[in-house]
Enzyme design. Structure first.
Site, PDB file in Angstrom:
ATOM      1  N   GLY A 148       0.828  -1.291   0.022  1.00 37.82           N
ATOM      2  CA  GLY A 148      -0.013  -0.141   0.087  1.00 37.82           C
ATOM      3  C   GLY A 148       0.851   1.266  -0.346  1.00 37.82           C
ATOM      4  N   GLY A 173       1.977   5.285   4.766  1.00 40.23           N
ATOM      5  CA  GLY A 173       1.254   5.990   5.603  1.00 40.23           C
ATOM      6  C   GLY A 173      -0.020   5.426   5.807  1.00 40.23           C
ATOM      7  CE  LYS A 226       3.398  -0.271   3.288  1.00 39.47           C
ATOM      8  NZ  LYS A 226       2.897   1.281   3.142  1.00 39.47           N
ATOM      9  CG  HIS A 251      -2.483  32.674 -10.774  1.00 41.20           C
ATOM     10  ND1 HIS A 251      -1.743  32.402 -12.008  1.00 41.20           N
ATOM     11  CD2 HIS A 251      -2.564  31.750 -10.433  1.00 41.20           C
ATOM     12  CE1 HIS A 251      -1.371  31.341 -12.007  1.00 41.20           C
ATOM     13  NE2 HIS A 251      -1.902  30.794 -11.007  1.00 41.20           N
ATOM     14  CD  GLU A 252      -3.883  31.547  -6.452  1.00 43.40           C
ATOM     15  OE1 GLU A 252      -4.587  30.504  -6.511  1.00 43.40           O
ATOM     16  OE2 GLU A 252      -2.818  31.324  -6.773  1.00 43.40           O
ATOM     17  CG  ASP A 254      -1.054  26.400 -12.041  1.00 38.87           C
ATOM     18  OD1 ASP A 254      -1.119  25.689 -10.866  1.00 38.87           O
ATOM     19  OD2 ASP A 254      -1.134  27.611 -11.903  1.00 38.87           O
TER      20      ASP A 254
END
Length: 618
Positions: A200, A203, A206, A422-423, A499
């Site tokens: 897996g 985190g 396991k 931009h945001e 991006d």
């Protein structure tokens, strides 16, 4: 640090100091002031001597004369003839005292030196053996010994403390039952599994599952890391494997847990090490021990890895690892259980809603959730509060997902304005596209990850797989910031580099791996799994021709160009929202989901529902 060697050095220095002190004291004891025969006769004539003691030697006329003067001083004179000195003293009316000849102590002269030498030799021998046995590295005597840690009942972790992994725990409970009641299965002809492989993402829990098995099982539990087998000397790893299984046979039934087994069990015949590579020798020995000519009854091998794709096929076959348990990221219910476990020792305020936190943390693993609550507790402690509020978890969510905010960083008004638009471009596409929203937070505060701002979406459900439409919308969202810059400033900046990279990578996967291109077809051209240093051949070749590579590049470009055009059209349709959102960001620096969605209600007000009048019959 080698504590054994340090202790040995301390003892050696102490013994050396004692020997030097003994020699110094002995030298002081035998040292006397020079006293001549001339001084003796002169003091004898001057009647300065009061008492005399003569100590003759045993075999010769020599001896020593101890003289006491009137002033109280004691002198010793060594003479060649004791009888001559005695006559001389008698002439001066001094009657010397004759002492017996001192007898030699045979124990002090013969036995004691031998005992001292033997004691020192035994001491050094014991210290050297203890030093070799206690060290963990660099000890030639124990170089090929196993480094596995044996625990029997001292682990307090249980399966009840493992949340969000219901099916995985059920499979592991069968392993415990195999060990506790083997006759229950053997009487019906069932063979106890020899190995269990936990695979897996990092985190997901396991190693925690292995610790829980160690706490639940009433059998010895050996734990070791895969890297503990590998050394620079060929043969050491194989020797440690043999020693590990030899210890396991003595303690059977038992469990042997190998964490990060990909460090030792990578595919053979790859890279540049050849068949004499130390890792391959260790793997060969591990294969033999798990299922070879020898019989390892009652030994179950558990292993954990997040790179099952690079493991050697021989170790994955039934008879070695019979069970392969996939430990994935928890769903919304599992995340809520995990949050409750980690919140047990953390005081929470009444406004904390763990169910809502679980819904907003889609894709988080158990380790991510533990880190989230830990960061929230740190925020509460920093504010000198004894409890955690929902606001602390929100701040921790942003810190974990985006990075800590750098409010002290000085940014020019022009850069703030560029970042705001931009945001806003990202946020508008998150809102209007149905598969990728909604918006959680929009901010123009720089973060610790180097971003000038961020737009964080809020996944409302867990997705088992992705669709072509959703992936195309994700590409459009990634290009939204660049499009907004172009529309408003008629110029572009370097702020959209990450991006563009994200959009290009996703588009290439759609074409080469997922078969989502009409022109290329449903064929996999992805070569990512053929990287050299993850266990594949060194001289691998590309699985497609140069002409196909050119078609793939053209298809990726066409896909991104199409997404760019569609995203630009949507932002132009909502240009009023773009300006409103940017202005609000410049004013507040950070806005929430409600504040952002409120902009649409202001710009595009919804018509009020008309209520029909009720007709009352006459």
């Amino acid at each position: 640090m080698n504590k054994g060697g340090k202790g040995l050095n301390v003892y050696f220095v102490v013994i050396l100091i004692l020997l030097l002190a003994t020699i110094w004291i002995s030298s002081l004891k035998g040292k006397e002031d020079d006293y001549t025969y001339k001084e003796f006769t002169q003091q004898l004539q001057n009647n300065e001597i009061t008492n005399v003691t003569i100590r003759p030697n045993a075999e010769t006329p020599t001896g020593s004369v101890e003289v006491t003067l009137k002033n109280g001083e004691n002198k010793i004179l060594y003479v060649a003839d004791v009888a001559e000195i005695q006559e001389e003293l008698m002439q001066h009316d001094l009657d010397p005292v004759m002492k017996d000849v001192p007898k030699e102590n045979w124990f002090l002269t013969s036995i004691l030196p031998i005992l001292v030498v033997l004691i020192v030799a035994v001491f050094f021998f014991v210290m050297m053996n203890a030093n070799n046995a206690g060290g963990s590295s660099g000890k030639m005597m124990n170089f090929g010994k196993s480094r596995a840690k044996l625990s029997v009942g001292d682990n307090k972790t249980t399966l009840k403390q493992v949340a969000g992994l219901k099916e995985e725990k059920e499979e592991l409970e069968e392993i415990i039952e195999f060990l506790r009641e083997p006759s229950k299965f053997t009487k019906v002809g069932a063979r106890i599994p020899k190995g269990v492989l936990l695979e897996g993402a990092p985190g997901t829990g396991k190693t925690l599952l292995a610790k829980a098995i160690a706490g639940e099982a009433s059998v010895p539990f050996f734990s070791i890391s895969g890297s503990d087998f590998v050394e620079m000397f060929v043969g050491v790893g194989a020797s440690r494997v043999r020693d590990l299984f030899a210890d396991a046979k003595k303690n059977a039934p038992c469990i042997v847990f190998i964490d990060e087994i990909d460090a030792v069990a990578r595919r053979r015949g790859t890279g540049m090490g050849g068949g004499h590579d130390e890792r391959e020798q260790t793997l060969n020995q591990l294969l033999v021990e798990m299922d070879g000519f020898g019989v390892n009854e009652g030994i179950i091998v558990m292993a954990a890895t997040n790179r099952v794709d690079i493991l050697d096929p021989a170790i994955l076959r039934p008879g070695r690892f019979d069970r392969k348990i996939s430990v994935g990221s928890p769903d919304v219910g599992g995340r809520e259980e995990i949050l409750k476990v980690h919140a047990t020792n953390k005081p929470l305020s009444e406004d904390v809603d763990l169910k809502q936190v679980a819904q907003t943390t889609a894709g988080f693993t158990g380790a991510d959730l533990e880190n989230l609550l830990n960061e929230a507790a740190i925020n509460a402690a920093r504010d000198n509060r004894g409890f955690i509020k929902q606001e602390d978890i929100k701040r921790a969510f942003i810190k974990v997902g985006i990075g800590s905010e750098k409010r002290s960083r000085i940014i020019s008004d022009k850069e703030k304005k560029i970042t705001a638009y931009h945001e806003a471009g990202h946020a508008i596409l998150f809102h209007v596209l149905p598969e990728v929203g909604p918006v959680y937070t929009v901010s123009i505060i720089p973060t610790g990850l180097g971003a000038a701002g961020y737009t964080m979406p809020l996944p409302e459900r867990d997705e088992m797989f992705n669709t072509k439409g959703r992936m195309l919308q994700e590409i459009m969202v990634s290009l939204g910031g660049r499009i907004a810059e172009e529309i408003i400033f008629d110029d572009i900046t370097t702020g959209a580099s990450s991006d563009i990279k994200k959009a290009t990578k996703l588009a290439r996967k759609m074409v080469t791996r997922f078969g989502m291109s009409d022109n290329i077809g449903v064929i996999n051209y992805d070569d990512e799994d053929d990287e050299v240093f993850i266990g594949r051949d060194l001289a691998h070749t590309r699985s497609h021709s140069e002409s196909i590579a050119g078609e793939i590049d053209n298809e990726v470009k066409a896909m991104i160009d199409d997404c760019y055009a569609r995203a630009k059209a949507l932002i132009l349709e909502n240009e009023k929202i773009l300006h409103s959102c940017a202005n609000l960001l410049l004013e507040k620096e950070k806005i929430t989901r409600n504040e952002f969605e409120g902009l649409f209600e202001v710009v595009y007000p919804q018509p009020e529902d008309t209520v029909a009048e009720e007709v009352v019959p006459e």
